[in-house]
Design a protein around this motif. Structure first.
Motif, PDB file in Angstrom:
ATOM      1  N   LEU A  44       0.851  -1.187   0.000  1.00 17.30           N
ATOM      2  CA  LEU A  44       0.000   0.000   0.000  1.00 17.30           C
ATOM      3  C   LEU A  44       0.882   1.230   0.000  1.00 17.30           C
ATOM      4  CD1 LEU A  44      -2.686   1.609   0.511  1.00 17.30           C
ATOM      5  CD2 LEU A  44      -2.331   1.159   2.952  1.00 17.30           C
ATOM      6  N   VAL A  46       0.396   5.434   0.237  1.00 17.72           N
ATOM      7  CA  VAL A  46      -0.465   6.603   0.426  1.00 17.72           C
ATOM      8  C   VAL A  46       0.343   7.841   0.054  1.00 17.72           C
ATOM      9  CG1 VAL A  46      -1.956   7.882   2.010  1.00 17.72           C
ATOM     10  CG2 VAL A  46      -1.645   5.405   2.311  1.00 17.72           C
ATOM     11  N   LEU A  84      -1.446  -1.105  -4.110  1.00 19.47           N
ATOM     12  CA  LEU A  84      -2.644  -0.297  -3.947  1.00 19.47           C
ATOM     13  C   LEU A  84      -2.169   1.127  -3.692  1.00 19.47           C
ATOM     14  CD1 LEU A  84      -5.692   0.151  -3.521  1.00 19.47           C
ATOM     15  CD2 LEU A  84      -5.356  -0.512  -1.133  1.00 19.47           C
ATOM     16  N   VAL A  86      -3.093   5.163  -3.060  1.00 26.34           N
ATOM     17  CA  VAL A  86      -4.100   6.121  -2.594  1.00 26.34           C
ATOM     18  C   VAL A  86      -3.512   7.509  -2.782  1.00 26.34           C
ATOM     19  CG1 VAL A  86      -5.475   6.902  -0.630  1.00 26.34           C
ATOM     20  CG2 VAL A  86      -5.010   4.446  -0.937  1.00 26.34           C
ATOM     21  N   ALA A 104      -8.315   5.618  -4.836  1.00 29.54           N
ATOM     22  CA  ALA A 104      -7.658   4.395  -4.380  1.00 29.54           C
ATOM     23  C   ALA A 104      -7.775   3.365  -5.486  1.00 29.54           C
ATOM     24  CB  ALA A 104      -8.298   3.876  -3.095  1.00 29.54           C
ATOM     25  N   THR A 105      -6.645   2.855  -5.959  1.00 26.97           N
ATOM     26  CA  THR A 105      -6.669   1.912  -7.068  1.00 26.97           C
ATOM     27  C   THR A 105      -5.462   0.994  -7.036  1.00 26.97           C
ATOM     28  OG1 THR A 105      -6.798   1.714  -9.483  1.00 26.97           O
ATOM     29  CG2 THR A 105      -5.506   3.556  -8.610  1.00 26.97           C
ATOM     30  N   ASP A 106      -5.686  -0.255  -7.445  1.00 32.61           N
ATOM     31  CA  ASP A 106      -4.553  -1.143  -7.703  1.00 32.61           C
ATOM     32  C   ASP A 106      -4.409  -1.405  -9.197  1.00 32.61           C
ATOM     33  OD1 ASP A 106      -6.579  -2.937  -8.301  1.00 32.61           O
ATOM     34  OD2 ASP A 106      -5.977  -4.443  -6.826  1.00 32.61           O
ATOM     35  N   GLU A 111     -10.968  -0.341  -6.944  1.00 34.48           N
ATOM     36  CA  GLU A 111     -11.179   1.022  -7.415  1.00 34.48           C
ATOM     37  C   GLU A 111     -12.194   1.683  -6.497  1.00 34.48           C
ATOM     38  OE1 GLU A 111     -10.777   4.316 -10.230  1.00 34.48           O
ATOM     39  OE2 GLU A 111      -9.660   2.425 -10.105  1.00 34.48           O
ATOM     40  N   HIS A 113     -13.198   5.872  -4.712  1.00 38.57           N
ATOM     41  CA  HIS A 113     -12.826   7.275  -4.585  1.00 38.57           C
ATOM     42  C   HIS A 113     -13.714   7.935  -3.534  1.00 38.57           C
ATOM     43  CE1 HIS A 113     -16.267   7.926  -7.323  1.00 38.57           C
ATOM     44  NE2 HIS A 113     -16.304   9.161  -6.831  1.00 38.57           N
ATOM     45  N   LEU A 149     -11.394   6.031   3.783  1.00 33.14           N
ATOM     46  CA  LEU A 149     -10.718   7.178   3.180  1.00 33.14           C
ATOM     47  C   LEU A 149     -11.182   8.466   3.849  1.00 33.14           C
ATOM     48  CD1 LEU A 149     -10.994   6.247  -0.620  1.00 33.14           C
ATOM     49  CD2 LEU A 149      -9.038   5.866   0.917  1.00 33.14           C
ATOM     50  N   CYS A 173      -6.801   5.725   5.343  1.00 34.17           N
ATOM     51  CA  CYS A 173      -5.792   6.470   4.600  1.00 34.17           C
ATOM     52  C   CYS A 173      -6.202   7.942   4.588  1.00 34.17           C
ATOM     53  CB  CYS A 173      -5.688   5.936   3.178  1.00 34.17           C
ATOM     54  SG  CYS A 173      -5.174   4.207   3.089  1.00 34.17           S
TER      55      CYS A 173
END
Length: 263
Positions: A44, A46, A84, A86, A104-106, A111, A113, A149, A173
Motif C-alpha cells: 500500500l 499513500v 494499492l 491512494v 484508491a486503485t490497484d 477502485e 474514490h 478514506l 488512509c
C-alpha cells in the motif's frame, strides 16, 4: 464477495513531497514513489492530498475526471508494480467547482474514490469557493481488510472516523496538505493519533512536505502512522521522504475486542 480477513502483517508506505503546478511533473513524483515503495516490499502506498496540483494554484482549469489521463496513469503504475495506491487529485464537480478527491486503485480489481466532505473554510481560507463538498463516507475492501478514506481537514471531525470504524475500516488512509502556521504541526500529530483512537484503526496520515522556499507552505511534513491505541508507529521529518511501516491488523481486532466502544 467479501475479501478473506487478513491475518499476516504487511508493509505500507507514505510518500511525502511537495506538489507543484505541473500535473505531469507531479505524476513523475508519483511514479518515483511507486517504484520505491514496491522496492521496499510495500503493498500500500499513500500519497498526499492535492498530489495532482499544489494548493497554491487554482485546480479548476486542470481538473480531470476519474477516467482522464492523470488517474489512468496512476492505475497503470499501480498495476505494473503490484501496489494499492491512494492519492489526492481534483475532478470537475459540475457546478464550475471541483471535487477534492482521493483515488484508491490497484489498477486491477480495486477502485474507490472519496470526495472530501469537510472543506477547509477556516483560518481565513475558503476552500468551498473552488471546491464542492462530497456527500458520503467511503470504505472498501482490499488487501484482506476494509479500508476507509478521509483527507486533511476531515481529521478535525471525530465523528467521521468513528463512523469509519463502525463501518469496519481497520485502517484509514488520510492524504493531507496541512497548511503551515503556529502550532499546526503539533495539532496535526495530536489529531491523527486521536482519530486513530476514535476509529480504533491504523491511520496513515500522509502530508505534503514543508516547502521552505514558499511564502506559505501547504504542508508541514510529519507524515505518520498511528495505531489503534493512538501510538505513533512511524513518523517522517519535514522534508521529502518515503516512510515505511509494518501494520499488524490483529492489533485492531484485539483493541476492539478489549475496548468495545464502536458497538
Amino acid at each position: 464477495m467479501r475479501v478473506q480477513q487478513r491475518s499476516s502483517p504487511f508493509r505500507a508506505a507514505l510518500g511525502q513531497w511537495v506538489a507543484g503546478p505541473d500535473p505531469q511533473e507531479n505524476l513523475r513524483r508519483v511514479e518515483r514513489d511507486v517504484v520505491a515503495a514496491a522496492a521496499e516490499g510495500a503493498e500500500l502506498l499513500v500519497l498526499p492530498e492535492a498530489s495532482m496540483l499544489g494548493f497554491a494554484h487554482d485546480p479548476r482549469p486542470l481538473a480531470e475526471p476519474l477516467d482522464g489521463p492523470w488517474a489512468s496513469r496512476v492505475r497503470q503504475l499501480a498495476r505494473a508494480h503490484g501496489l494499492l495506491v491512494v492519492v489526492g487529485m481534483f475532478r470537475p464537480a459540475g457546478d464550475g467547482r471541483v471535487h477534492n478527491t482521493v483515488l484508491a486503485t490497484d489498477g486491477r480489481d480495486v477502485e474507490a474514490h472519496y470526495d472530501k466532505v469537510h472543506l477547509y473554510d477556516a483560518f481565513g481560507t475558503r476552500e468551498s469557493d473552488r471546491t464542492a463538498p462530497g456527500e458520503r463516507l467511503v470504505t472498501f475492501e482490499a488487501l484482506g481488510t476494509r479500508i476507509g478514506l478521509a483527507t486533511c481537514y476531515d481529521v478535525r471531525f471525530a465523528d467521521q472516523f468513528t463512523a469509519l470504524g463502525r463501518a469496519g475500516a481497520e485502517l484509514v488512509c488520510l492524504p493531507t496538505a496541512w497548511a503551515d502556521g503556529p502550532r499546526k504541526a503539533e495539532q496535526w500529530r495530536l489529531l491523527v493519533r486521536a482519530r486513530a483512537m476514535d476509529s480504533q484503526a491504523f491511520v496513515l496520515g500522509c502530508d505534503q512536505a514543508l516547502d521552505g522556499q514558499a511564502g506559505a507552505s501547504f504542508g508541514v511534513g510529519a507524515s505518520l502512522v498511528a495505531g489503534p491505541l493512538g501510538e505513533v508507529l512511524a513518523e517522517a521529518g519535514s522534508g521529502p521522504q518515503l516512510l515505511v511501516a509494518g501494520l499488524d491488523l490483529d492489533q485492531v481486532r484485539q483493541t476492539r475486542a478489549r475496548v468495545p466502544i464502536l458497538g
